[in-house]
Design an enzyme around this catalytic site. Structure first.
Site, mmCIF file in Angstrom:
data_model
loop_
_atom_site.group_PDB
_atom_site.id
_atom_site.type_symbol
_atom_site.label_atom_id
_atom_site.label_comp_id
_atom_site.label_asym_id
_atom_site.label_seq_id
_atom_site.Cartn_x
_atom_site.Cartn_y
_atom_site.Cartn_z
ATOM 1 C CE1 TYR A 201 -2.870 -3.335 1.647
ATOM 2 C CE2 TYR A 201 -4.419 -1.678 0.972
ATOM 3 C CZ TYR A 201 -3.937 -2.853 1.224
ATOM 4 O OH TYR A 201 -4.897 -3.852 1.386
ATOM 5 C CE LYS A 297 -11.182 -5.004 7.917
ATOM 6 N NZ LYS A 297 -10.465 -6.355 7.733
HETATM 7 C C1 PHB Z 1 -7.407 -6.928 -4.486
HETATM 8 O O1 PHB Z 1 -6.523 -7.669 -4.655
HETATM 9 O O2 PHB Z 1 -8.048 -6.692 -5.357
HETATM 10 C C2 PHB Z 1 -7.342 -5.788 -3.347
HETATM 11 C C3 PHB Z 1 -6.274 -5.949 -2.364
HETATM 12 C C4 PHB Z 1 -6.632 -5.154 -1.142
HETATM 13 C C5 PHB Z 1 -7.321 -4.425 -1.106
HETATM 14 C C6 PHB Z 1 -8.285 -4.170 -2.134
HETATM 15 C C7 PHB Z 1 -8.248 -4.962 -3.097
HETATM 16 O O3 PHB Z 1 -7.175 -3.421 0.013
#
Ligand code: PHB
Ligand code: APR
Length: 391
Positions: A201, A297
């Site tokens: 992230y 979530k």
């Molecule tokens: C996803 O892999 O699509 C994904 C992963 C984490 C998130 C949102 C989407 O916070």
């Protein structure tokens, strides 16, 4: 047509509910407005909390998830070219998450339902829920060009944000809590091995970026884009270049590129409808609440709702007490609001709102540095990310 529980919608909420009821010997009919191929191809998030994994496994729907799902013991936060890993098991006393796409969960549940469960009708659009506060609620629907009525003891609206179930709650009894964000996510699927073994992230002055995955050969990547962006306006090369910029580090980390196989833009919103129950109509999943995807979530909340409903109905049958069914809305909303809080925190921590004053950039960095420096702050994130236990 008549059944005990009429379920509107065959997303994860409706499909799992049908499975839980089937396992408890309670009849249901699922009405889904789209066709099977559409439901099985829709791209959504893919992070399962431990509690979600446990529920799917106990429901007999975990076989492929156990084989193909990837266990993740942490995430990386990336900001100011620095990298900080959040170690989930160490902070939570052993919790982790599983990467397994929502579309795969739906495929598994559809296969089980068609093989062993009650009726699951595709191309069956619910038009309205009637007499929700009577002993005999009904769903009016259209299937194969004909209008029909499904008579039920209970109706569960699992028909997502755009569904019809919520509309059956009288306006005077509804309260809506809502926030939209002035940006969305451009999501791409690429035939490229994940560039890191855990999710990343990233907060960057140019906007948020997320590195996720679907398998050891398929990456799932996201970029914050202005609200209303058309996915087609982004060329593949520009997507990779932008990901490279937002994910840059001071070490030798490299982004793996590959052919882009899908592209779409998701709007971001927070939304809660209270109450989640009106008479014998119960709302579950996106029909009652939406979270921005930053905390992953959405699916996990939907699972919490339908588990709460199924357990309450089983309790009523076993003891004659409707106490748990009556408490459905309050029970679900406690968990919903914790997830709303967390998703809001993650969203405002990592995204750059257009025109935000430089003060906010500094506050975001201070919040991130606090998480990196304080075990207490980091534990709060790890507990929320891996999920709160069901009540
Ligand atoms: C996803 O892999 O699509 C994904 C992963 C984490 C998130 C949102 C989407 O916070
Ligand atoms: N009649 C029948 N089906 C309907 C109707 C209707 N009038 N309206 C909508 N549906 C169907 C949709 O086609 C969809 O398949 O209801 C289903 C709702 O599924 P989801 O949107 O996946 O919602 P839910 O099951 O609550 O799952 C929540 O989905 O949006 C993501 O991030 C969210 O992961 C979370 C999860």
């Amino acid at each position: 047509m008549r059944t005990t529980v009429g379920i509107i919608g065959a997303g994860p909420a409706g499909l799992l509910l049908a499975r839980l009821l089937h396992n408890a010997g309670i009849g249901s009919v699922v009405l889904e407005s789209r066709d099977r191929a559409y439901v099985e191809q829709r791209q959504r998030a893919g992070i399962l909390e431990q509690g979600t994994v446990d529920v799917l496994r106990a429901a007999g729907a975990g076989e492929r998830m156990d084989r193909e799902g990837l266990r993740h013991d942490g995430i990386e936060l990336r900001f100011a070219r620095e990298r900080h890993r959040v170690d989930f098991p160490a902070l939570t006393g052993g919790s982790s998450v599983t990467v397994y796409a929502q579309t795969e969960v739906c495929k598994d549940l559809i296969a089980l339902q068609l093989k062993e469960g009650g009726p699951l009708l595709f191309d069956a659009e619910a038009l309205a829920v009637e007499d929700a506060d009577s002993e005999h609620p009904r769903v009016r629907f259209r299937h194969e060009g004909r209008e029909d009525v499904l008579e039920c003891d209970y109706v569960v609206g699992c028909d997502g944000f755009w569904g019809v179930a919520r509309k059956a709650v009288p306006a005077g009894l509804s309260r809506v809590f809502e926030r939209t964000y002035p940006f969305g996510w451009l999501g791409v699927l690429a035939d490229a091995p994940p560039s890191h073994d855990e999710l990343v992230y990233a907060r960057h002055d140019r906007g948020f970026a997320l590195l996720s995955m679907r398998s050891p050969t398929v990456s799932r990547l996201y970029l914050q884009v202005p609200e209303g962006t058309d996915a087609g306006s982004w060329r593949d090369e520009d997507i990779w270049d932008e990901l490279d910029r937002r994910l840059e580090t001071d070490d030798d980390w490299r982004l793996e590129r590959g052919p882009v196989t899908a592209k779409s833009v998701t709007p971001m919103r927070s939304f809660v409808h209270e109450p989640m129950r009106h008479g014998r109509l119960f709302l579950a999943g996106d029909a009652a609440h939406i979270v921005p995807p930053t905390g992953a979530k959405g699916l996990n909340l939907a699972v919490g709702d339908v588990v709460t409903f199924a357990r309450a109905l089983v309790h009523l049958r076993a003891t004659g007490s409707a106490e748990r069914l009556d408490a459905y809305s309050e029970t679900c909303l406690r968990r919903v609001w914790q997830a709303e809080r967390f998703s809001y925190d993650m969203t405002t921590l990592l995204h750059r709102a257009p025109g935000a004053p430089p003060f906010e950039d500094r506050i975001q960095l201070a919040r991130l540095r606090r998480i990196a420096a304080s075990r207490a702050a980091e534990t709060d994130l790890a507990e929320a990310y891996t999920g709160f236990p069901f009540e």
